[in-house]
Design a protein around this motif. Structure first.
Motif, PDB file in Angstrom:
ATOM      1  N   VAL A  50      47.010  90.038  35.564  1.00  0.00           N
ATOM      2  CA  VAL A  50      47.027  88.931  34.617  1.00  0.00           C
ATOM      3  C   VAL A  50      46.028  87.862  35.063  1.00  0.00           C
ATOM      4  CG1 VAL A  50      48.463  87.144  33.547  1.00  0.00           C
ATOM      5  CG2 VAL A  50      49.430  89.394  34.028  1.00  0.00           C
ATOM      6  N   GLY A  51      45.937  87.648  36.372  1.00  0.00           N
ATOM      7  CA  GLY A  51      44.955  86.707  36.904  1.00  0.00           C
ATOM      8  C   GLY A  51      43.536  87.120  36.574  1.00  0.00           C
ATOM      9  N   LEU A  52      43.250  88.414  36.664  1.00  0.00           N
ATOM     10  CA  LEU A  52      41.919  88.912  36.298  1.00  0.00           C
ATOM     11  C   LEU A  52      41.626  88.612  34.834  1.00  0.00           C
ATOM     12  CD1 LEU A  52      39.336  90.541  36.892  1.00  0.00           C
ATOM     13  CD2 LEU A  52      40.630  92.617  36.307  1.00  0.00           C
ATOM     14  N   PHE A  53      42.627  88.792  33.970  1.00  0.00           N
ATOM     15  CA  PHE A  53      42.457  88.487  32.547  1.00  0.00           C
ATOM     16  C   PHE A  53      42.079  87.020  32.349  1.00  0.00           C
ATOM     17  CE2 PHE A  53      44.620  86.450  28.934  1.00  0.00           C
ATOM     18  CZ  PHE A  53      43.933  87.033  27.874  1.00  0.00           C
ATOM     19  N   PHE A  54      42.794  86.105  33.012  1.00  0.00           N
ATOM     20  CA  PHE A  54      42.493  84.687  32.862  1.00  0.00           C
ATOM     21  C   PHE A  54      41.130  84.342  33.459  1.00  0.00           C
ATOM     22  CE2 PHE A  54      47.001  84.181  31.895  1.00  0.00           C
ATOM     23  CZ  PHE A  54      46.957  83.185  30.923  1.00  0.00           C
ATOM     24  N   GLY A  55      40.774  84.983  34.559  1.00  0.00           N
ATOM     25  CA  GLY A  55      39.477  84.735  35.157  1.00  0.00           C
ATOM     26  C   GLY A  55      38.339  85.151  34.243  1.00  0.00           C
ATOM     27  N   LEU A  56      38.462  86.326  33.631  1.00  0.00           N
ATOM     28  CA  LEU A  56      37.420  86.793  32.711  1.00  0.00           C
ATOM     29  C   LEU A  56      37.397  85.958  31.440  1.00  0.00           C
ATOM     30  CD1 LEU A  56      37.785  90.669  33.106  1.00  0.00           C
ATOM     31  CD2 LEU A  56      36.021  89.180  34.067  1.00  0.00           C
ATOM     32  N   LEU A  57      38.583  85.573  30.961  1.00  0.00           N
ATOM     33  CA  LEU A  57      38.645  84.701  29.784  1.00  0.00           C
ATOM     34  C   LEU A  57      37.882  83.412  30.031  1.00  0.00           C
ATOM     35  CD1 LEU A  57      39.877  83.881  26.999  1.00  0.00           C
ATOM     36  CD2 LEU A  57      41.836  82.974  28.288  1.00  0.00           C
ATOM     37  N   ALA A  58      38.145  82.777  31.175  1.00  0.00           N
ATOM     38  CA  ALA A  58      37.462  81.525  31.509  1.00  0.00           C
ATOM     39  C   ALA A  58      35.961  81.746  31.687  1.00  0.00           C
ATOM     40  CB  ALA A  58      38.070  80.942  32.788  1.00  0.00           C
ATOM     41  N   SER A  59      35.582  82.861  32.291  1.00  0.00           N
ATOM     42  CA  SER A  59      34.166  83.127  32.555  1.00  0.00           C
ATOM     43  C   SER A  59      33.378  83.332  31.273  1.00  0.00           C
ATOM     44  CB  SER A  59      34.037  84.362  33.460  1.00  0.00           C
ATOM     45  OG  SER A  59      34.680  84.153  34.705  1.00  0.00           O
ATOM     46  N   PHE A  60      33.907  84.139  30.361  1.00  0.00           N
ATOM     47  CA  PHE A  60      33.211  84.360  29.095  1.00  0.00           C
ATOM     48  C   PHE A  60      33.175  83.078  28.263  1.00  0.00           C
ATOM     49  CE2 PHE A  60      34.025  88.939  29.896  1.00  0.00           C
ATOM     50  CZ  PHE A  60      32.740  89.411  29.657  1.00  0.00           C
ATOM     51  N   GLU A  61      34.252  82.295  28.330  1.00  0.00           N
ATOM     52  CA  GLU A  61      34.253  81.028  27.603  1.00  0.00           C
ATOM     53  C   GLU A  61      33.205  80.080  28.165  1.00  0.00           C
ATOM     54  OE1 GLU A  61      37.280  77.465  26.144  1.00  0.00           O
ATOM     55  OE2 GLU A  61      37.989  78.978  27.556  1.00  0.00           O
ATOM     56  N   MET A  62      33.110  80.002  29.492  1.00  0.00           N
ATOM     57  CA  MET A  62      32.094  79.147  30.106  1.00  0.00           C
ATOM     58  C   MET A  62      30.698  79.597  29.715  1.00  0.00           C
ATOM     59  SD  MET A  62      32.890  76.464  31.879  1.00  0.00           S
ATOM     60  CE  MET A  62      31.378  76.277  32.807  1.00  0.00           C
ATOM     61  N   TRP A  63      30.478  80.893  29.691  1.00  0.00           N
ATOM     62  CA  TRP A  63      29.168  81.426  29.297  1.00  0.00           C
ATOM     63  C   TRP A  63      28.800  80.961  27.895  1.00  0.00           C
ATOM     64  CZ3 TRP A  63      28.103  85.037  25.336  1.00  0.00           C
ATOM     65  CH2 TRP A  63      26.776  85.462  25.292  1.00  0.00           C
ATOM     66  N   GLY A  64      29.769  80.988  26.980  1.00  0.00           N
ATOM     67  CA  GLY A  64      29.501  80.553  25.622  1.00  0.00           C
ATOM     68  C   GLY A  64      29.355  79.043  25.500  1.00  0.00           C
ATOM     69  N   LEU A  65      30.240  78.297  26.148  1.00  0.00           N
ATOM     70  CA  LEU A  65      30.218  76.842  26.021  1.00  0.00           C
ATOM     71  C   LEU A  65      28.978  76.218  26.638  1.00  0.00           C
ATOM     72  CD1 LEU A  65      33.952  75.934  26.769  1.00  0.00           C
ATOM     73  CD2 LEU A  65      32.792  75.950  24.549  1.00  0.00           C
ATOM     74  N   LEU A  66      28.479  76.810  27.719  1.00  0.00           N
ATOM     75  CA  LEU A  66      27.301  76.246  28.369  1.00  0.00           C
ATOM     76  C   LEU A  66      26.044  76.347  27.509  1.00  0.00           C
ATOM     77  CD1 LEU A  66      27.809  77.381  32.078  1.00  0.00           C
ATOM     78  CD2 LEU A  66      27.917  75.054  31.170  1.00  0.00           C
ATOM     79  N   GLN A  67      26.126  77.142  26.441  1.00  0.00           N
ATOM     80  CA  GLN A  67      24.992  77.224  25.534  1.00  0.00           C
ATOM     81  C   GLN A  67      24.881  75.982  24.656  1.00  0.00           C
ATOM     82  OE1 GLN A  67      23.251  80.049  26.218  1.00  0.00           O
ATOM     83  NE2 GLN A  67      24.970  80.503  27.590  1.00  0.00           N
ATOM     84  N   VAL A  68      26.015  75.261  24.508  1.00  0.00           N
ATOM     85  CA  VAL A  68      26.023  74.128  23.569  1.00  0.00           C
ATOM     86  C   VAL A  68      26.593  72.841  24.162  1.00  0.00           C
ATOM     87  CG1 VAL A  68      26.135  75.608  21.532  1.00  0.00           C
ATOM     88  CG2 VAL A  68      28.255  74.911  22.646  1.00  0.00           C
ATOM     89  N   LEU A  69      27.230  72.924  25.332  1.00  0.00           N
ATOM     90  CA  LEU A  69      27.884  71.756  25.919  1.00  0.00           C
ATOM     91  C   LEU A  69      27.394  71.513  27.340  1.00  0.00           C
ATOM     92  CD1 LEU A  69      31.631  72.297  24.870  1.00  0.00           C
ATOM     93  CD2 LEU A  69      29.956  70.783  23.786  1.00  0.00           C
ATOM     94  N   PRO A  70      27.427  70.269  27.805  1.00  0.00           N
ATOM     95  CA  PRO A  70      27.134  70.004  29.219  1.00  0.00           C
ATOM     96  C   PRO A  70      28.212  70.588  30.113  1.00  0.00           C
ATOM     97  CG  PRO A  70      27.893  68.013  28.115  1.00  0.00           C
ATOM     98  CD  PRO A  70      27.681  69.025  27.043  1.00  0.00           C
ATOM     99  N   LYS A  71      27.888  70.748  31.380  1.00  0.00           N
ATOM    100  CA  LYS A  71      28.755  71.455  32.315  1.00  0.00           C
ATOM    101  C   LYS A  71      30.153  70.856  32.419  1.00  0.00           C
ATOM    102  CE  LYS A  71      28.038  70.805  36.695  1.00  0.00           C
ATOM    103  NZ  LYS A  71      27.441  70.842  38.053  1.00  0.00           N
TER     104      LYS A  71
END
Length: 281
Positions: A50-71
């Motif tokens: 379950v931790g791996l799921f949350f880690g990947l969820l956060a990682s893919f979200e960060m990848w997308g958000l960094l395209q349009v938002l500051p860090k």
């Protein structure tokens, strides 16, 4: 020949346990029955998945958000998303334990504060500083490395290991009443070792995949093993420490304690990662 019930339970136990975990620990609309709950309790050592799921969820979200938002804003939104997908389950546990530990008096008074539905100063301060430090540590994971790479490697690692901390807390905790008590009763040293091995396998597979995609770098070869070692030790030790503290203060470990272990282990590991990166890169 019709397989026996025991063979069926053995064959589908892992799948049933994971189905129960993803239904219980996430907001995903997964319908489960009592057999999935029982499987989840018996195989609580699988929770690093379950931790791996949350880690990947956060990682893919960060990848997308960094395209349009500051860090900083991307980190804040990602942290919110993780808590929302978890249904604020571990947040609730952290706040309850914050009140329970800061209460003064007998074990009964500590338990009363733990179970009180209102939020006291102990809960407010604990939640504030844990998530403030978590957020700041998340923003500083990119010391010398790209933020997206840092999330796929380090942040995902922390999510796996804070669940390992939960298993170690359950292994050393006195079981309470309720469903969490059933998980704790079914978790001992043997299960803690299984969780540790599973966590290391998940981390190794994750890091190999990331390095295969982004390419080999001398920094990855040096800091990833060090971070993995530091994070693993922190999760095991901190889980045991909080379980021992809960045993003395509340007389048992319950679901609130396990939630608090998850949130506090994460912040400890992330801060440790920032220290390692600061020193090594």
């Amino acid at each position: 020949m019709v397989p026996s019930d025991s063979n069926e339970n053995e064959r589908y136990g892992v799948f049933s346990a994971l189905k129960g975990m993803f239904s219980f620990f996430t907001i995903l609309p997964i319908n489960i029955e009592m057999k999935e709950i029982n499987a989840m309790n018996r195989k609580f050592w699988l929770v690093p998945i379950v931790g791996l799921f949350f880690g990947l969820l956060a990682s893919f979200e960060m990848w997308g958000l960094l395209q349009v938002l500051p860090k900083m804003l991307a980190c804040a939104v990602t942290l919110f998303t993780m808590m929302f997908v978890n249904r604020y389950l571990h947040l609730d546990g952290l706040l309850d334990v914050g009140d329970g530990l800061t209460a003064v008096g007998s074990q009964e008074k500590h338990l009363k504060a733990l179970k009180d539905s209102t939020i006291g100063s102990g809960a407010f301060a604990t939640g504030l500083f844990v998530y403030l430090i978590t957020f700041i540590a998340m923003c500083n994971l990119d010391i010398g490395i790209p933020m997206v790479v840092a999330f796929f490697t380090l942040f995902s690692m922390s999510e796996i290991l804070c669940r390992n901390g939960q298993v170690f807390a359950a292994a050393f905790g006195i079981p309470s009443n309720g469903m969490a008590g059933d998980s704790i009763r079914s978790t001992g040293i043997k299960e803690a070792i299984k969780s540790l091995v599973l966590s290391l396998i998940l981390i190794a597979l994750l890091e190999v995949c990331v390095i295969a995609i982004v390419g080999f770098d001398a920094h990855y070869y040096t800091y990833l093993p060090v971070c993995a070692l530091v994070g693993t030790l922190a999760s095991c030790i901190w889980g045991k420490i909080l379980a021992s503290k809960a045993n003395r203060t509340f007389g048992a470990v319950n679901g609130d304690i396990l939630g608090a272990v998850n949130e506090s282990t994460r912040v400890i590991i992330l801060v440790a990662f920032v220290v390692v990166l600061t020193v090594m890169i």
